[in-house]
Design an enzyme around this catalytic site. Sequence first.
Site, PDB file in Angstrom:
ATOM      1  N   GLU A 435      43.225  42.642  39.360  1.00  6.56           N
ATOM      2  CA  GLU A 435      42.512  41.585  40.075  1.00  6.56           C
ATOM      3  C   GLU A 435      41.150  42.019  40.599  1.00  6.56           C
ATOM      4  O   GLU A 435      40.879  41.972  41.787  1.00  6.56           O
ATOM      5  CB  GLU A 435      43.392  41.029  41.202  1.00  6.56           C
ATOM      6  CG  GLU A 435      44.639  40.412  40.619  1.00  6.56           C
ATOM      7  CD  GLU A 435      45.501  39.670  41.619  1.00  6.56           C
ATOM      8  OE1 GLU A 435      45.994  38.577  41.289  1.00  6.56           O
ATOM      9  OE2 GLU A 435      45.705  40.191  42.722  1.00  6.56           O
ATOM     10  N   GLU A 505      52.429  40.355  35.035  1.00  6.42           N
ATOM     11  CA  GLU A 505      53.252  39.866  36.142  1.00  6.42           C
ATOM     12  C   GLU A 505      53.803  38.503  35.735  1.00  6.42           C
ATOM     13  O   GLU A 505      53.074  37.672  35.198  1.00  6.42           O
ATOM     14  CB  GLU A 505      52.427  39.709  37.429  1.00  6.42           C
ATOM     15  CG  GLU A 505      51.891  41.026  37.966  1.00  6.42           C
ATOM     16  CD  GLU A 505      50.977  40.853  39.180  1.00  6.42           C
ATOM     17  OE1 GLU A 505      51.132  39.875  39.923  1.00  6.42           O
ATOM     18  OE2 GLU A 505      50.096  41.711  39.344  1.00  6.42           O
TER      19      GLU A 505
HETATM   20  C1  GAL Z   1      49.310  38.790  41.796  1.00  5.05           C
HETATM   21  C2  GAL Z   1      48.880  40.155  42.234  1.00  5.05           C
HETATM   22  C3  GAL Z   1      49.945  40.901  42.959  1.00  5.05           C
HETATM   23  C4  GAL Z   1      50.576  40.008  43.981  1.00  5.05           C
HETATM   24  C5  GAL Z   1      51.138  38.809  43.310  1.00  5.05           C
HETATM   25  C6  GAL Z   1      51.723  37.814  44.264  1.00  5.05           C
HETATM   26  O1  GAL Z   1      48.239  37.947  41.728  1.00  5.05           O
HETATM   27  O2  GAL Z   1      48.437  40.937  41.167  1.00  5.05           O
HETATM   28  O3  GAL Z   1      49.393  42.025  43.554  1.00  5.05           O
HETATM   29  O4  GAL Z   1      49.609  39.610  44.881  1.00  5.05           O
HETATM   30  O5  GAL Z   1      50.138  38.117  42.644  1.00  5.05           O
HETATM   31  O6  GAL Z   1      52.770  38.292  44.985  1.00  5.05           O
HETATM   32 MG    MG Z   2      45.610  40.804  44.696  1.00  8.20          MG
END
Ligand code: GAL
Ligand code: MG
Length: 981
Positions: A435, A505
């Site tokens: 990010e 993710e």
């Molecule tokens: C993503 C991020 C993570 C965490 C997650 C939400 O955008 O990379 O670090 O923030 O979302 O829990």
């Molecule tokens: Mg973040």
Amino acid sequence: MADPLLALRPWEAPEVTSWGRLPMNAVGRRSGALCLDGDWRFQLLPAPDAPVGAAWSSAYVPGVWTMQTIQDTDDRPQYTNVRMPFAEFPPQSPAANPTGVYEREVDVPHDWAGRRIVLHVGAAESVLLVHVDGRPVGISKDSHLAAEFDLTGVVRPGERSVVRLTVVKWSDASHIEDQDQWWHGGVTRSVLWYATDPLHLADVTVRAGRHGDLRVDCRVRDSGGALPEGWYVSGELDGQPLTRDTELDRINAEDERVSGFLGEARLLTTVADVRTWNAETPELYDLTVRLHRADGTVADTSYHRIGFRDVEIVGRDLLVNGERVYIRGVNRHDFHPLTGRTVSYDDMRADLSLLKRFGFNAVRTAHYPNDPALYDLADELGLYVVDEADIESHDHAHEIADDPRYLGAFVDRVSRMVLRDKNHPSVIIWSLGNESDYGANHDAAAGWVRRHDPTRPLQYEGAAKLDWGATDDASDIACPMYAPLEDCVAHALSGEQTKPLIQCEYSHAMGNSNGTLADHWAAIEATPGLQGGFIWEFWDHGILQRVNDGRPAGRGGARLYESGVAAPGHRWAYGGDFGEPIHDGAFIADGVVFPDRTPKPVMYEHREIAAPVRLEPFRHEGLVVSNHQHFRGLEWLAAEWELSLADGGTLRAPAELPDLRPGETAAVPLPFALPRDGGEAWLTLRVTTADDQPWAPRGTEVCAPQVRLRAAPVPADVPVAEVTVPGRRVEVDADGLLVHPLLTAAPTLSLWRAPTDNDALGGIALRWRAWGLDALVREVVSVRREEGRVSVLAEYAGSVGVVRHRQVFTPVEGGIRVDEEAELPDEFDDVARVGTVFETVAGLDLLEWFGQGPWESYPDRSAGAPVGHHSVPVDSLFTPYLRPQESGGRHGVRRFTLSAPDGTGLAVALDEPRQVSVTRYRAEDLTAAAHHDELVPRPGCVVHIDAAHRGLGTASCGPDTFPSYLVAPGVHRWSWTLRTL
Ligand code: GAL
Ligand code: MG
């Protein structure tokens, strides 16, 4: 004279990534290193340039001061997700800048005379300044990698010195360490020091491929300057000598550009019949590399456990040893509820063992290089690792990605990670960070990696989400986050996909979540081009906190939690609980395990989705067993058959697993002759480890695939009049509410649930509230009695819309049959549930049921809960999610009893498999509480029987559940009978 380290003001100079720091390398731990962990003198200054006082308290190293009860310090953990905890723009940091000064004496061993002496600080956040005996020694940034400093000539063997570590909490570096986690300050990994010969190994690079080819490149230096004549290296692999690459020596000798200042040597071998490394069979070999002086004596030694394996991308597939492996991953932070950031070897071993037990085969080190031991453990236990650099500039991503002042920091962080971890077979992919938008700074770092280590792919979400044909960026993998499944599938089917699609993710595990995980995996396994992803995330980062004074329990709290629940007087703190003015609440509690590593129900779901053995019915007479692994047979597994009959209990029989190579299937006969009676029948193959595994003892359940052998008999549509027991009547009060000796609250209509985090953050609960579903007003319209039967019509009014609800109570043999019908107006197009809620008297403390279980399951998270006879105490049914919310549900329940120890109680039979929950809490109790410890259990049970229950989805961060799991408006009908035991 002003301290030159302070004069530099390195905390607001992104160009200064280090000073006096030794280059990173992969030589590894030297034997004879001395540990400097323990209590250090400590004081917390209000700012880095504030004077150091005369009064010291003490702090434990490794540890963060924010988690330690140190006299006179009240700098506490603070949780923010995207936003920075201070207003200053990069590279500035706030004037109020807690700075920890750690100091201790060290006795320099006599026998270090003439040797090169190195201080190693495992990690410090966010700027480390090192002084020895008041002399400036060095500076380091990057809170998750070690810094080493050469103390030769600074300290004198046989004498005592004072080491001071000054740790500045906020800096220019904080802007690129803006990960979604708690902010802390301190020295988070071990401090040690060691000595080597001046002639030493500067780096060792191991390349070991799946065909048994091994190449070890050594870099040699002498701290005295020029290398002595005649040095050479030797090596052994599992005791077998390696061959020295004399051709390289000859070329070097003839090459005028090669100086006597840097020595390069190469060792080679080819291992016949090599046992390759992969996550299923993580075969390791012991490699020793020795650096010799001309007389043959050993100057330096480096030990490695290496694995032979290849990683490559062919077309749009990521291949490990030529196999297109599925990536069943999770994102993991270095986290601990007592220490915040410091994790021990045992903790990490427990983390990874748990992941292995629940079918995970990959970890993304979100969002920074983890403790070095994690990679050793991943090598040993068998987990693929996406190793991620410590770069996240989330709040100021766009400015920083192209800011040349941060260019050095990007390259520094990525390159040092690669230099440290390049010899680990578990590391299959490098990640540039998280990010941070996408800019020239990323491309610079990518360029360095691709030259230094062409053996692994590189990924960066900011560069390639769904790539749609882009090939020239910093990511070899399309690694979006939380991409809707339909977009991933469409991408894979588009004909334009050029990169493997592995979500960095997905399936956000906040609270009661991870709906549709099984649907995701069905699509991944059915769609070439999709290869898996990393669930967000492993940990619920709840910090164990004392409720009375709000302090972290700290290292002393080791026994103050159990099965996910904090001891009385304690709770799991989340954002805001330390009085932080800026915070992001419970968004920090979004893992598949509780802060004490107790698995949440989703872990069982995952375990089944990842099952290495699958079962399918085969015609009518048999079964098909298949091996869903990539590299091994089923010989490491044992199994047992289990037949669950709705009306006949559970039968067991030993199972023989067929001899199957990866991908193979075999037909096997039915292990039981199905009894003629017994109703619905389910066959489960309980698969366990046949022997002790490094990550689980023998007999640990690995999966429990299940097939239905016989459906439930279609319920005969008996006219209600015929089941009525003549002469008996059902009692209802003037409001048409059932009167029953075991019920303290009569069955009424329920359309609402205590909002899950997904419901709340996804905006769904807002609509429910706007419709008034949380406070429906019931008004009875009519009560009609006919024979013994009573028909009650009621209206439930929300702020918009009215739901008509009819209940017909009929006396039947031993109890009451309840037929219900609810008609939802069109505007209620997405409600939490349509069903019945009632409450029981106290004392009915055991739930036994036939249906899915034993753990919590919901309509879109029920693949891991086999159908069977289950029995669980009521107090254990509820899942203690950190922020209370709907929980404890069981999917596919056909019937249940709630009983007291003397066997009295009630029995409920449902017309078809339905969602049921039995807890001590009303939905409004759960909604009113912010932490689990605020809940006051009711003495009786709150029972929900749902005709329909909404899926969970993952809308707290990512897609909501699928339309097929929504509760539609219109008419819902359901029936159940209530009997006393
Ligand atoms: C993503 C991020 C993570 C965490 C997650 C939400 O955008 O990379 O670090 O923030 O979302 O829990
Ligand atoms: Mg973040």
